[in-house]
Design a protein around this motif. Structure first.
Motif, PDB file in Angstrom:
ATOM      1  N   GLN A 181       2.425  -3.542  -6.843  1.00  0.00           N
ATOM      2  CA  GLN A 181       3.331  -3.055  -5.822  1.00  0.00           C
ATOM      3  C   GLN A 181       4.254  -1.976  -6.409  1.00  0.00           C
ATOM      4  O   GLN A 181       4.504  -1.948  -7.611  1.00  0.00           O
ATOM      5  CB  GLN A 181       4.178  -4.213  -5.269  1.00  0.00           C
ATOM      6  CG  GLN A 181       3.363  -5.356  -4.664  1.00  0.00           C
ATOM      7  CD  GLN A 181       2.600  -4.933  -3.431  1.00  0.00           C
ATOM      8  OE1 GLN A 181       3.091  -4.120  -2.640  1.00  0.00           O
ATOM      9  NE2 GLN A 181       1.401  -5.468  -3.253  1.00  0.00           N
ATOM     10  N   GLY A 182       4.736  -1.095  -5.565  1.00  0.00           N
ATOM     11  CA  GLY A 182       5.709  -0.111  -6.005  1.00  0.00           C
ATOM     12  C   GLY A 182       5.089   1.250  -6.284  1.00  0.00           C
ATOM     13  O   GLY A 182       4.050   1.351  -6.941  1.00  0.00           O
ATOM     14  N   VAL A 183       5.723   2.304  -5.764  1.00  0.00           N
ATOM     15  CA  VAL A 183       5.200   3.659  -5.922  1.00  0.00           C
ATOM     16  C   VAL A 183       5.190   4.085  -7.382  1.00  0.00           C
ATOM     17  O   VAL A 183       4.201   4.638  -7.876  1.00  0.00           O
ATOM     18  CB  VAL A 183       6.039   4.656  -5.097  1.00  0.00           C
ATOM     19  CG1 VAL A 183       5.579   6.088  -5.372  1.00  0.00           C
ATOM     20  CG2 VAL A 183       5.925   4.345  -3.613  1.00  0.00           C
ATOM     21  N   GLU A 184       6.300   3.828  -8.078  1.00  0.00           N
ATOM     22  CA  GLU A 184       6.397   4.261  -9.466  1.00  0.00           C
ATOM     23  C   GLU A 184       5.339   3.595 -10.333  1.00  0.00           C
ATOM     24  O   GLU A 184       4.669   4.256 -11.140  1.00  0.00           O
ATOM     25  CB  GLU A 184       7.799   3.964 -10.016  1.00  0.00           C
ATOM     26  CG  GLU A 184       8.909   4.798  -9.417  1.00  0.00           C
ATOM     27  CD  GLU A 184       9.351   4.290  -8.047  1.00  0.00           C
ATOM     28  OE1 GLU A 184       8.824   3.240  -7.595  1.00  0.00           O
ATOM     29  OE2 GLU A 184      10.208   4.945  -7.433  1.00  0.00           O
ATOM     30  N   ALA A 185       5.185   2.279 -10.166  1.00  0.00           N
ATOM     31  CA  ALA A 185       4.190   1.549 -10.962  1.00  0.00           C
ATOM     32  C   ALA A 185       2.784   2.028 -10.643  1.00  0.00           C
ATOM     33  O   ALA A 185       1.946   2.207 -11.530  1.00  0.00           O
ATOM     34  CB  ALA A 185       4.312   0.047 -10.714  1.00  0.00           C
ATOM     35  N   GLU A 186       2.533   2.265  -9.359  1.00  0.00           N
ATOM     36  CA  GLU A 186       1.207   2.720  -8.957  1.00  0.00           C
ATOM     37  C   GLU A 186       0.924   4.122  -9.483  1.00  0.00           C
ATOM     38  O   GLU A 186      -0.201   4.445  -9.871  1.00  0.00           O
ATOM     39  CB  GLU A 186       1.085   2.705  -7.433  1.00  0.00           C
ATOM     40  CG  GLU A 186      -0.281   3.096  -6.903  1.00  0.00           C
ATOM     41  CD  GLU A 186      -1.389   2.144  -7.303  1.00  0.00           C
ATOM     42  OE1 GLU A 186      -2.570   2.511  -7.146  1.00  0.00           O
ATOM     43  OE2 GLU A 186      -1.075   1.022  -7.776  1.00  0.00           O
ATOM     44  N   LEU A 187       1.935   4.970  -9.509  1.00  0.00           N
ATOM     45  CA  LEU A 187       1.752   6.325 -10.021  1.00  0.00           C
ATOM     46  C   LEU A 187       1.372   6.294 -11.497  1.00  0.00           C
ATOM     47  O   LEU A 187       0.447   6.995 -11.929  1.00  0.00           O
ATOM     48  CB  LEU A 187       3.029   7.138  -9.824  1.00  0.00           C
ATOM     49  CG  LEU A 187       2.997   8.592 -10.342  1.00  0.00           C
ATOM     50  CD1 LEU A 187       1.870   9.372  -9.680  1.00  0.00           C
ATOM     51  CD2 LEU A 187       4.344   9.260 -10.093  1.00  0.00           C
ATOM     52  N   VAL A 188       2.074   5.475 -12.269  1.00  0.00           N
ATOM     53  CA  VAL A 188       1.749   5.340 -13.688  1.00  0.00           C
ATOM     54  C   VAL A 188       0.334   4.790 -13.858  1.00  0.00           C
ATOM     55  O   VAL A 188      -0.441   5.258 -14.699  1.00  0.00           O
ATOM     56  CB  VAL A 188       2.754   4.412 -14.394  1.00  0.00           C
ATOM     57  CG1 VAL A 188       2.303   4.120 -15.823  1.00  0.00           C
ATOM     58  CG2 VAL A 188       4.144   5.045 -14.397  1.00  0.00           C
ATOM     59  N   ARG A 189      -0.012   3.809 -13.020  1.00  0.00           N
ATOM     60  CA  ARG A 189      -1.343   3.197 -13.096  1.00  0.00           C
ATOM     61  C   ARG A 189      -2.426   4.236 -12.809  1.00  0.00           C
ATOM     62  O   ARG A 189      -3.446   4.296 -13.505  1.00  0.00           O
ATOM     63  CB  ARG A 189      -1.423   2.047 -12.099  1.00  0.00           C
ATOM     64  CG  ARG A 189      -2.706   1.224 -12.207  1.00  0.00           C
ATOM     65  CD  ARG A 189      -2.709   0.047 -11.235  1.00  0.00           C
ATOM     66  NE  ARG A 189      -1.640  -0.887 -11.583  1.00  0.00           N
ATOM     67  CZ  ARG A 189      -0.565  -1.114 -10.831  1.00  0.00           C
ATOM     68  NH1 ARG A 189      -0.416  -0.472  -9.677  1.00  0.00           N
ATOM     69  NH2 ARG A 189       0.347  -1.971 -11.217  1.00  0.00           N
ATOM     70  N   VAL A 190      -2.221   5.048 -11.797  1.00  0.00           N
ATOM     71  CA  VAL A 190      -3.212   6.063 -11.433  1.00  0.00           C
ATOM     72  C   VAL A 190      -3.340   7.109 -12.523  1.00  0.00           C
ATOM     73  O   VAL A 190      -4.452   7.550 -12.867  1.00  0.00           O
ATOM     74  CB  VAL A 190      -2.836   6.720 -10.093  1.00  0.00           C
ATOM     75  CG1 VAL A 190      -3.738   7.925  -9.813  1.00  0.00           C
ATOM     76  CG2 VAL A 190      -2.973   5.716  -8.957  1.00  0.00           C
ATOM     77  N   ILE A 191      -2.201   7.532 -13.090  1.00  0.00           N
ATOM     78  CA  ILE A 191      -2.232   8.530 -14.161  1.00  0.00           C
ATOM     79  C   ILE A 191      -3.022   8.007 -15.355  1.00  0.00           C
ATOM     80  O   ILE A 191      -3.836   8.731 -15.969  1.00  0.00           O
ATOM     81  CB  ILE A 191      -0.802   8.916 -14.584  1.00  0.00           C
ATOM     82  CG1 ILE A 191      -0.120   9.718 -13.472  1.00  0.00           C
ATOM     83  CG2 ILE A 191      -0.815   9.715 -15.883  1.00  0.00           C
ATOM     84  CD1 ILE A 191       1.338  10.009 -13.719  1.00  0.00           C
ATOM     85  N   ARG A 192      -2.813   6.747 -15.691  1.00  0.00           N
ATOM     86  CA  ARG A 192      -3.545   6.157 -16.808  1.00  0.00           C
ATOM     87  C   ARG A 192      -5.027   6.021 -16.491  1.00  0.00           C
ATOM     88  O   ARG A 192      -5.885   6.221 -17.358  1.00  0.00           O
ATOM     89  CB  ARG A 192      -2.946   4.791 -17.159  1.00  0.00           C
ATOM     90  CG  ARG A 192      -1.555   4.889 -17.774  1.00  0.00           C
ATOM     91  CD  ARG A 192      -1.020   3.539 -18.161  1.00  0.00           C
ATOM     92  NE  ARG A 192       0.297   3.655 -18.790  1.00  0.00           N
ATOM     93  CZ  ARG A 192       1.007   2.618 -19.222  1.00  0.00           C
ATOM     94  NH1 ARG A 192       0.538   1.390 -19.087  1.00  0.00           N
ATOM     95  NH2 ARG A 192       2.186   2.800 -19.790  1.00  0.00           N
ATOM     96  N   LYS A 193      -5.330   5.690 -15.247  1.00  0.00           N
ATOM     97  CA  LYS A 193      -6.740   5.591 -14.856  1.00  0.00           C
ATOM     98  C   LYS A 193      -7.424   6.955 -14.962  1.00  0.00           C
ATOM     99  O   LYS A 193      -8.576   7.053 -15.379  1.00  0.00           O
ATOM    100  CB  LYS A 193      -6.847   5.062 -13.428  1.00  0.00           C
ATOM    101  CG  LYS A 193      -6.564   3.568 -13.292  1.00  0.00           C
ATOM    102  CD  LYS A 193      -6.751   3.110 -11.850  1.00  0.00           C
ATOM    103  CE  LYS A 193      -6.512   1.623 -11.711  1.00  0.00           C
ATOM    104  NZ  LYS A 193      -6.674   1.157 -10.311  1.00  0.00           N
ATOM    105  N   ILE A 194      -6.711   8.001 -14.568  1.00  0.00           N
ATOM    106  CA  ILE A 194      -7.268   9.353 -14.671  1.00  0.00           C
ATOM    107  C   ILE A 194      -7.602   9.677 -16.123  1.00  0.00           C
ATOM    108  O   ILE A 194      -8.685  10.200 -16.429  1.00  0.00           O
ATOM    109  CB  ILE A 194      -6.274  10.393 -14.108  1.00  0.00           C
ATOM    110  CG1 ILE A 194      -6.208  10.281 -12.588  1.00  0.00           C
ATOM    111  CG2 ILE A 194      -6.678  11.814 -14.519  1.00  0.00           C
ATOM    112  CD1 ILE A 194      -5.149  11.165 -11.949  1.00  0.00           C
TER     113      ILE A 194
END
Length: 257
Positions: A181-194
């Motif tokens: 949950q959370g925009v900030e956490a999801e943004l970090v997660r997506v960046i790491r996935k990339i």
């Protein structure tokens, strides 16, 4: 309406949407390359079994005779260091050839060409889209995904559609499929996935280049090109090796006389 919604997004939310789009495009590339790699690996394993069954036994026989010749010459010249080394090398080669031919004889790999259907490929991509290890967010998740992906590749190579569907269903109901949950956490997660996906893309390209450069892969290409024109390259090769076996047997008889 879409412009109105976009203006209501925070900078973090807009960046998240942008990164999600980037990740989606990269994941599509990754899934296709994973499929290409799995297909190439399966094709090479299948071809290797076919090659060893048709020609491997003859090469093993040839190497065994050559080893007997070298060993006989070494016995006749016990002080000849080069002869002793040649005999040792020839015997090692004979053992390796016999082992390879014996493995081919007991292998469960079918003596057919691996031709996955379009539906099987689509299912593979669908399952891989969810379970791929490079989409993991931590070490424990990555380990779990590696195990599942290994099962996916095995099912794909076996053409087991039911098993692939079962893996997908199990994953969809697993805790790993739940996003945080959370925009900030999801943004970090997506960046790491990339970053993970980009790294995996480079790894796959390197692995495929290495496989294509293998002598086995080049031989496979020759065989397929010959078959496309109605020629049986492996049968021709087997005949040629059989002639070498016959010649080697004649040399062995001469040495032992």
């Amino acid at each position: 309406m879409s412009r109105e919604i976009a203006t209501k997004l925070s900078p973090e939310e807009r960046e998240l949407e942008k990164k999600r789009g980037e990740l989606t495009a990269l994941e599509a590339q990754l899934l296709q390359l994973e499929l290409d790699l799995a297909t190439l690996q399966a094709e090479l394993r299948t071809f290797e079994g076919r090659y060893l069954r048709s020609v491997g036994g003859l090469y093993a026989e040839l190497d065994e005779i050559e080893a007997q010749i070298a060993e006989a010459l070494a016995r006749f010249s016990p002080k000849d260091h080069a002869a002793q080394q040649q005999a040792t090398h020839a015997r090692r080669q004979a053992r390796e050839s016999a082992q390879a031919a014996g493995h081919a004889g007991t292998s469960e790999t079918p003596d057919t060409v691996f031709h996955p259907s379009d539906s099987l490929k689509r299912l593979y991509r669908t399952v891989a889209r969810y379970v791929h290890p490079d989409l993991a967010t931590n070490a424990q998740d990555r380990m779990r995904r590696h195990e599942v992906m290994a099962a996916v590749n095995h099912a794909y190579e076996a053409g087991d559609v039911d098993r692939l569907r079962q893996i997908l269903e199990e994953w969809e109901h697993s805790p790993e499929s739940v996003e945080g949950q959370g925009v900030e956490a999801e943004l970090v997660r997506v960046i790491r996935k990339i970053a993970q996906v980009e790294e995996r893309l480079q790894t796959i390209k390197s692995e495929m280049a290495q496989l294509v450069a293998l002598e086995l892969s080049q031989l496979k290409t020759k065989v397929e090109a010959a078959e496309a024109t109605g020629q049986d390259f492996l049968a021709t090769l087997a005949k040629r090796v059989q002639e070498q076996v016959d010649q080697a047997r004649a040399r062995l008889r001469e040495v032992l006389q």
